[in-house]
Design a protein around this motif. Structure first.
Motif, PDB file in Angstrom:
ATOM      1  N   ALA A  87       0.820  -1.212   0.000  1.00 17.78           N
ATOM      2  CA  ALA A  87       0.000   0.000   0.000  1.00 17.78           C
ATOM      3  C   ALA A  87       0.852   1.260   0.000  1.00 17.78           C
ATOM      4  O   ALA A  87       0.470   2.292  -0.570  1.00 17.78           O
ATOM      5  N   ARG A  88       2.013   1.209   0.624  1.00 18.22           N
ATOM      6  CA  ARG A  88       2.912   2.368   0.673  1.00 18.22           C
ATOM      7  C   ARG A  88       3.708   2.553  -0.615  1.00 18.22           C
ATOM      8  O   ARG A  88       4.488   3.498  -0.739  1.00 18.22           O
ATOM      9  N   GLY A  89       3.552   1.637  -1.555  1.00 21.30           N
ATOM     10  CA  GLY A  89       4.259   1.761  -2.825  1.00 21.30           C
ATOM     11  C   GLY A  89       5.657   1.189  -2.823  1.00 21.30           C
ATOM     12  O   GLY A  89       6.449   1.493  -3.720  1.00 21.30           O
ATOM     13  N   PHE A  90       5.966   0.323  -1.844  1.00 21.15           N
ATOM     14  CA  PHE A  90       7.323  -0.189  -1.718  1.00 21.15           C
ATOM     15  C   PHE A  90       7.712  -1.043  -2.922  1.00 21.15           C
ATOM     16  O   PHE A  90       8.789  -0.868  -3.509  1.00 21.15           O
ATOM     17  N   LEU A  91       6.840  -1.974  -3.320  1.00 22.96           N
ATOM     18  CA  LEU A  91       7.172  -2.832  -4.455  1.00 22.96           C
ATOM     19  C   LEU A  91       7.217  -2.035  -5.760  1.00 22.96           C
ATOM     20  O   LEU A  91       8.016  -2.338  -6.649  1.00 22.96           O
ATOM     21  N   ASN A  92       6.372  -1.017  -5.885  1.00 26.55           N
ATOM     22  CA  ASN A  92       6.414  -0.182  -7.088  1.00 26.55           C
ATOM     23  C   ASN A  92       7.750   0.533  -7.210  1.00 26.55           C
ATOM     24  O   ASN A  92       8.304   0.675  -8.309  1.00 26.55           O
ATOM     25  N   SER A  93       8.268   1.020  -6.071  1.00 34.88           N
ATOM     26  CA  SER A  93       9.568   1.698  -6.112  1.00 34.88           C
ATOM     27  C   SER A  93      10.681   0.717  -6.461  1.00 34.88           C
ATOM     28  O   SER A  93      11.603   1.051  -7.212  1.00 34.88           O
ATOM     29  N   LEU A  94      10.599  -0.521  -5.928  1.00 38.32           N
ATOM     30  CA  LEU A  94      11.592  -1.532  -6.284  1.00 38.32           C
ATOM     31  C   LEU A  94      11.523  -1.850  -7.776  1.00 38.32           C
ATOM     32  O   LEU A  94      12.562  -2.023  -8.436  1.00 38.32           O
ATOM     33  N   ALA A  95      10.306  -1.919  -8.314  1.00 41.28           N
ATOM     34  CA  ALA A  95      10.150  -2.210  -9.735  1.00 41.28           C
ATOM     35  C   ALA A  95      10.759  -1.112 -10.599  1.00 41.28           C
ATOM     36  O   ALA A  95      11.397  -1.385 -11.623  1.00 41.28           O
ATOM     37  N   SER A  96      10.569   0.142 -10.197  1.00 38.15           N
ATOM     38  CA  SER A  96      11.149   1.255 -10.957  1.00 38.15           C
ATOM     39  C   SER A  96      12.667   1.200 -10.944  1.00 38.15           C
ATOM     40  O   SER A  96      13.328   1.409 -11.971  1.00 38.15           O
ATOM     41  N   LEU A  97      13.243   0.928  -9.761  1.00 40.62           N
ATOM     42  CA  LEU A  97      14.696   0.814  -9.671  1.00 40.62           C
ATOM     43  C   LEU A  97      15.214  -0.349 -10.512  1.00 40.62           C
ATOM     44  O   LEU A  97      16.246  -0.238 -11.179  1.00 40.62           O
ATOM     45  N   LEU A  98      14.498  -1.474 -10.467  1.00 45.66           N
ATOM     46  CA  LEU A  98      14.923  -2.638 -11.246  1.00 45.66           C
ATOM     47  C   LEU A  98      14.865  -2.343 -12.736  1.00 45.66           C
ATOM     48  O   LEU A  98      15.804  -2.667 -13.488  1.00 45.66           O
ATOM     49  N   ASN A  99      13.794  -1.703 -13.186  1.00 41.30           N
ATOM     50  CA  ASN A  99      13.677  -1.383 -14.610  1.00 41.30           C
ATOM     51  C   ASN A  99      14.776  -0.430 -15.061  1.00 41.30           C
ATOM     52  O   ASN A  99      15.350  -0.588 -16.150  1.00 41.30           O
ATOM     53  N   GLU A 100      15.087   0.571 -14.230  1.00 43.14           N
ATOM     54  CA  GLU A 100      16.140   1.524 -14.580  1.00 43.14           C
ATOM     55  C   GLU A 100      17.497   0.835 -14.655  1.00 43.14           C
ATOM     56  O   GLU A 100      18.289   1.083 -15.572  1.00 43.14           O
ATOM     57  N   THR A 101      17.764  -0.052 -13.685  1.00 38.63           N
ATOM     58  CA  THR A 101      19.047  -0.749 -13.667  1.00 38.63           C
ATOM     59  C   THR A 101      19.196  -1.675 -14.863  1.00 38.63           C
ATOM     60  O   THR A 101      20.247  -1.715 -15.520  1.00 38.63           O
ATOM     61  N   LEU A 102      18.129  -2.430 -15.173  1.00 42.12           N
ATOM     62  CA  LEU A 102      18.184  -3.354 -16.305  1.00 42.12           C
ATOM     63  C   LEU A 102      18.303  -2.600 -17.628  1.00 42.12           C
ATOM     64  O   LEU A 102      18.980  -3.062 -18.557  1.00 42.12           O
TER      65      LEU A 102
END
Length: 541
Positions: free
Chosen positions: A319-334
């Protein structure tokens, strides 16, 4: 025949002096201290009473009235004195995240700056090292986002330490070394610490035996370590990385606020939330099994029970958007990795380190998102320090640009300026070959060519903002802007003799980045054949 006994006290001389490398991984909540002797097969976590909680782990806590306090309380001393939950100006904690930050917003009322608190912690650790070890080399770790400012601070702090050599490695790279993969491996590292999340794609290059170590060797006590090293240079690359100033301590804020939204977030309440988070991260715990922690002040006057099950914790993080932030970081890194020729299918492993890596939701999400690469889980707390211990002199650093830099050029056909990228975000440095550009004059009898540089904003899709003191993830528009480059030389202009004419090729320029992240320019006047002296234009980001 009776054995001769040594004189009283002489048995103490039988302790062997151990010479080797000390690694200190300064963390926002826990600082890890490890040592490896030169002939030892494995490192050891150092017990530093009375400041260590357990061998190798020193709480990142300082109790001092001023920066030159002769008797500060450090680490476990602060906790055992019952001072952690008081919110007193003499208490400094959560300071690591603000060291080197360009615009620090720390406002916890501490009388010490983050840099002062960090300096006291490092000095006190050094003072309490066991007498039987001799430190020849000190290895320190630094976060990705504020790496260069953090490096400058560390260099200043360590000038008084009696050690011959100092090396520095960014935390995700050290974590990659701690995974123990063989030379040539490519892996993704997720490091969730107390204050930051860092994702890195790391390529461990050549060498015999185990993976080649990685370091940036700092100049210390007048010694240039690369010049003095006789070892062959071996290179490891970070192919892509991204970071966010959000970590385990912010998750503690979320838990405490979720359970007691109307209660001020005291240190006592946050510490109880941290203990509850750790209990809910036990591998064999059922999702519906409620766990209990008690938040009580030192005198037991106020008691608050904290109850939560793992399912509720996971719902809160989502609910706090934690997984969404991880997904954004992962996409940027990849994405940056793909720019360097590395796809997800090329990875030999995915490494999760840091206290937050113990959360089952994080591990399961990471495993799903990075298949088919295997998920590796070295000891999450000490993995970075142990990985850093694999550093040796003579290692060349090759990192990646976090921002990039562009050169302003005149478009003769369009009649306007445009920005020509010199080096892009995610591109490795130091460069192996210069970038070459030919510049032409744009007007009659032009006397000089200006060198105007700019850098783009970091294209982050999330940022952490504080609303009423609560860390909150907020989406950001994917807008790209260019800003004047802060490293630009104020007189970066090149004289044209004789004057240039419109459309005439005048200068061939070569741009490169050296081992110190300095953007360099040299060139040739195409009309006269005269070479242009090499000059440094500033530090890349």
């Amino acid at each position: 025949m009776a054995m001769d006994m040594p004189p009283e006290g002489e048995e103490k001389l039988q302790v062997f002096q151990q010479v080797g490398t000390l690694a200190i991984d300064l963390g926002n909540t826990t600082t890890v201290v490890a040592f490896q002797a030169e002939r030892a097969a494995s490192p050891q976590l150092l017990d530093l009473p009375p400041i260590s909680r357990r061998p190798g782990e020193v709480p990142s806590l300082i109790w001092a009235g001023q920066s030159n306090d002769p008797n500060p309380l450090v680490g476990q001393q602060v906790d055992e004195a019952g001072l952690v939950g008081q919110g007193h100006p003499s208490l400094s904690r959560d300071f690591k995240r603000w060291i080197g930050a360009p615009h620090p917003t720390k406002s916890d009322g501490s009388c010490l700056s983050p840099e002062q608190a960090g300096e006291i912690l490092l000095q006190q650790i050094w003072r309490r090292l066991p007498p039987h070890i001799e430190v020849r080399r000190l290895v320190l770790t630094a976060p990705v986002e504020s790496y260069r400012a953090y490096r400058t601070w560390l260099n200043q702090v360590c000038t008084t330490l009696p050690v011959e050599e100092i090396a520095l490695v960014d935390e995700p790279t050290a974590a990659a070394m701690g995974a123990g993969l063989p030379p040539g491996s490519k892996l993704l590292v997720m490091d969730i610490g107390g204050s930051t999340i860092d994702l890195s794609l790391v390529a461990l290059e050549g060498g015999e035996g185990r993976a080649a170590p990685i370091a940036q060797l700092l100049r210390f006590a007048g010694q240039d370590l690369q010049d003095s090293s006789k070892q062959a240079l071996r290179c490891a690359r970070v192919l892509g990385k991204a970071g966010l100033k959000l970590g385990g301590r912010d998750l503690d804020h979320w838990i405490a606020n979720h359970l007691y939204p109307d209660v001020p977030l005291s240190e006592t309440l946050l510490n109880a939330a941290e203990r509850l988070k750790c209990r809910l991260s036990q591998v064999d715990l059922r999702a519906e099994a409620t766990q209990l922690e008690i938040a009580a002040d030192s005198e037991g006057n106020e008691v608050l029970p904290l109850r939560l099950c793992r399912r509720e914790l996971e719902e809160l993080l989502i609910a706090r958007g934690f997984l969404n932030s991880l997904a954004s970081l992962l996409n940027e890194t990849l994405a940056r990795g793909r720019g360097n020729g590395c796809e997800l299918k090329d990875l030999q492993g995915v490494v999760a380190v840091g206290g937050g890596a113990q959360i089952p939701l994080v591990r399961s999400w990471l495993q799903q998102q990075t298949q088919p690469a295997p998920l590796l889980t070295p000891p999450p707390i000490e993995a970075v320090a142990v990985g850093a211990l694999q550093l040796t002199p003579g290692v060349k650093v090759q990192d990646v640009l976090h921002r990039g830099v562009s050169l302003r050029c005149w478009d003769q056909r369009g009649g306007q300026h445009h920005w020509h990228p010199l080096f892009l975000a995610g591109q490795p440095w130091p460069t192996t070959a210069p970038l070459e550009l030919v510049l032409a004059a744009s007007r009659i009898d032009q006397l000089e060519l200006e060198v105007v540089l700019a850098e783009p904003d970091i294209n982050e899709s999330h940022e952490v903002i504080y609303i009423d003191g609560m860390p909150t993830l907020q989406s950001k528009p994917a807008e790209r802007k260019l800003h004047p480059w802060p490293g630009t030389c104020p007189t970066a202009s090149l004289a044209l003799q004789p004057p240039g004419q419109p459309g005439q090729d005048c200068l061939r320029l070569q741009f490169s980045i050296d081992d110190d992240a300095q953007l360099q320019m040299e060139g040739l006047d195409l009309r006269s054949g005269e070479r242009l002296d090499k000059q440094k234009l500033g530090t890349v980001q």
